[in-house]
Enzyme design. Structure first.
Site, short mmCIF file in Angstrom:
data_model
loop_
_atom_site.label_atom_id
_atom_site.label_comp_id
_atom_site.label_asym_id
_atom_site.label_seq_id
_atom_site.Cartn_x
_atom_site.Cartn_y
_atom_site.Cartn_z
N LYS A 69 0.85 -1.20 0.00
CA LYS A 69 0.00 0.00 0.00
C LYS A 69 0.88 1.25 0.00
CE LYS A 69 -3.91 1.95 2.63
NZ LYS A 69 -4.75 1.79 3.84
N SER A 73 -9.65 1.95 3.04
CA SER A 73 -8.74 2.66 2.16
C SER A 73 -7.76 1.75 1.41
CB SER A 73 -7.95 3.70 2.95
OG SER A 73 -7.13 3.07 3.92
N SER A 117 -9.83 -0.41 7.33
CA SER A 117 -9.29 -0.23 5.98
C SER A 117 -8.64 -1.46 5.37
CB SER A 117 -8.29 0.93 5.96
OG SER A 117 -8.98 2.15 6.02
#
Lengths: 96, 465
Positions: free
Chosen positions: B65, B138, B162
């Protein structure tokens, strides 16, 4: 709590955000909605708590030992310039 | 690979090719790092040929990420503010996986503020099950890439859900470990008292393998827990006999998506048949938990993101005035601006942050009591299934996406999201929560579930070979 446009403008300045016009007007209503929503917390059974992190067995916060280092006076003596106990550095931006 | 039938380079090439092929459809990466990935793969192959020491996951590629630092690679947090920021160091978790070729940096909501991956400055991510739908957020890129078979696993972060909500939306396995279990060094913070790094994988078995590598004490993170890391593979046992599982009645009765609550309850009954004792429990204060989360997370975000003012990091706006430079450099997107406003306002009130922390104490204490009666909680990972990208959700509805996942962050608990069914043709995820540092309970229960179901084996049609 009633949120005013003035309060929101003050918050924009504190947050140093480029928010103006319609977005600022919209934020008055959004902040109001948010504050109304979090008001629900006041109805929870009260507890006494200090802000804490959820990891109660944190070692790094408690076992840190300061090591000997230069004193403030020694650091300032090494600096090219100082002012009121702090190192003075060249300005990032020259005012026009 | 250990038997010499496949090289790390061949495996990495396979995933790079697939990643590049589906990048247009998914937009799962902010940057692809082909050269870096092949360099690592070549190194692994060379060490393997010389029979040198390699870590257990050596040669298995991964996506990371984009709010996790990788040396020499842009780390943008999906924000224009950090468009040109190249990290000078690896996050501790990345260091621990140094033998895993990094395919690229996964797309996400800007500064991890969102539950849709729509707030990325680099365009939205698509869900591989339906390209017109959100993969959640996210960690939407991390989830979409694993679901689409573009990466065997990925690293994500979870501040309020997330990892778990995108894992549920994309039909994969998402693991948020106990707060302090995985070092946060190198994780660009959103809300430091809630942030935790974790894994997105296809199965619980894979999650155990990756967790084994990334968990552990780190002196570089002041909130790292000094607990030893157990052998997680020892928990991969197909047996839940004697496990006491609590189903939160309030949630199961009020979940807005009927297909989700039915799938979770059916999973509970299947675990009951496998020997678990399932009972209804009460999990109150859900709305309060979301409200407290918003107070804490926005306040911490406002404080953390104050550093992006053009001086030390990121974009600097050219201006003759210092104040204009500060303001002009903070070119965040709409959602980040909104949350920074909420946080700054809240920090300016007498009791905002403290009120949030008091509620957090209450919620944590309730969960602690609950875990004296049960071994784990079973509930939906999210109240909704993947929603259309075009759907305009008002901010509070969007924040509501995390209402079932936030309690684990508030109390620092480990939590696992697993595929458990479908609703309207889209994946449904269930969530298991356990007491702090009891990842073993989640792995055993999750593994048992995956031994007795095939939801984690299903693949999205949109990205078939």
């Amino acid at each position: 709590m009633i949120i005013t446009r003035e309060q929101v403008k003050k918050t924009v300045a504190q947050a140093k955000l480029p928010i103006v016009g319609e977005e600022l007007n919209g934020l008055v209503a959004q902040l109001q909605e948010f504050m109304d929503y979090v008001d629900a917390l006041k109805k929870m059974p009260s507890v006494t708590a200090s802000p804490h992190l959820p990891s109660s067995n944190i070692a790094n916060n408690s076992d840190w030992q300061g090591e000997s280092c230069l004193s403030q006076e020694e650091v300032l003596a090494l600096a090219p310039d100082s002012c009121q106990g702090m190192v003075r550095v060249p300005p990032v931006i020259e005012h026009g | 690979m250990q038997g010499g039938k496949l090289s790390a380079t061949e495996l990495t090439e396979y995933y790079l090719e697939r990643s590049e092929r589906f990048q247009g459809a998914l937009n799962g990466y902010i940057s692809l790092t082909r050269d870096k990935a092949l360099e690592t793969a070549d190194h692994v192959d060379s060490v393997r040929r010389q029979k040198g020491h390699l870590s257990p996951l050596a040669g298995i590629p991964m996506a990371v990420k984009d709010n996790i630092a990788v040396r020499g690679v842009p780390t943008t947090c999906a924000s224009k503010v950090l468009a040109n920021y190249v990290s000078p160091y690896d996050a501790t978790a990345v260091e621990k996986l140094a033998d895993c070729p990094i395919l690229g940096k996964a797309n996400m909501d800007e500064f991890a503020m969102g539950s849709s991956s729509l707030t990325s400055a680099y365009g939205p991510v698509s869900n591989p099950w339906d390209l017109k739908r959100s993969p959640g957020g996210s960690s939407g890129g991390s989830a979409a890439l694993v679901a689409a078979g573009c990466a065997p696993f990925s690293l994500g972060t979870d501040t309020g859900g997330s990892i778990r909500q995108p894992a549920a939306f994309c039909g994969i396995t998402g693991f948020k470990p106990t707060y302090g279990r995985v070092s946060r060094r190198g994780l660009l913070p959103l809300a430091p008292s809630l942030d935790q790094m974790g894994t997105l994988t296809r199965s619980v078995e894979d999650a155990a393998l990756v967790l084994q590598e990334i968990c552990g004490y780190d002196s570089g993170d002041s909130t790292s827990a000094p607990h030893g890391v157990p052998d997680f593979s020892a928990s991969l046992i197909d047996d839940v006999s004697g496990f006491a599982i609590g189903l939160p009645k309030e949630i199961m009765e009020s979940c807005p998506d009927g297909g989700t609550s039915r799938a979770v309850e059916a999973a509970a009954r299947k675990l009951e048949q496998a020997g678990a004792r399932v009972s209804w429990v009460s999990m109150p204060y859900l709305d309060e938990s979301l409200a407290a989360y918003m107070l804490i997370a926005t306040a911490e975000a406002a404080s953390c993101l104050a550093r992006y003012d053009g001086v030390a990091y990121g974009y600097r706006h050219s201006s003759l005035s210092l104040e204009e430079m500060y303001t002009g450099s903070r070119i965040f997107g709409v959602e980040v601006r909104r949350r920074l406003m909420l946080g700054t306002f809240n920090l300016g009130t007498d009791s905002g942050y403290e009120l949030g922390q008091q509620a957090r104490e209450q919620i944590s204490s309730h969960l602690e009591k609950l875990f004296t009666e049960i071994d784990l909680l079973l509930l939906p990972a999210a109240p909704f299934i993947a929603f259309p990208l075009a759907e305009e959700l008002d901010p509070l509805t969007m924040y509501y996406n995390d209402v079932y996942s936030i309690p684990a962050n508030m109390a620092g608990l480990p939590a696992l999201a697993l595929p458990c069914g479908e609703s309207g043709g889209l994946p449904v995820g269930m969530q298991m929560m356990a007491p702090r540092f009891r990842e073993d309970v989640l792995l055993q229960a999750g593994y048992t579930w995956q031994c007795r179901s095939d939801w984690h084996l299903r693949r999205p049609r949109e990205v078939e070979l």
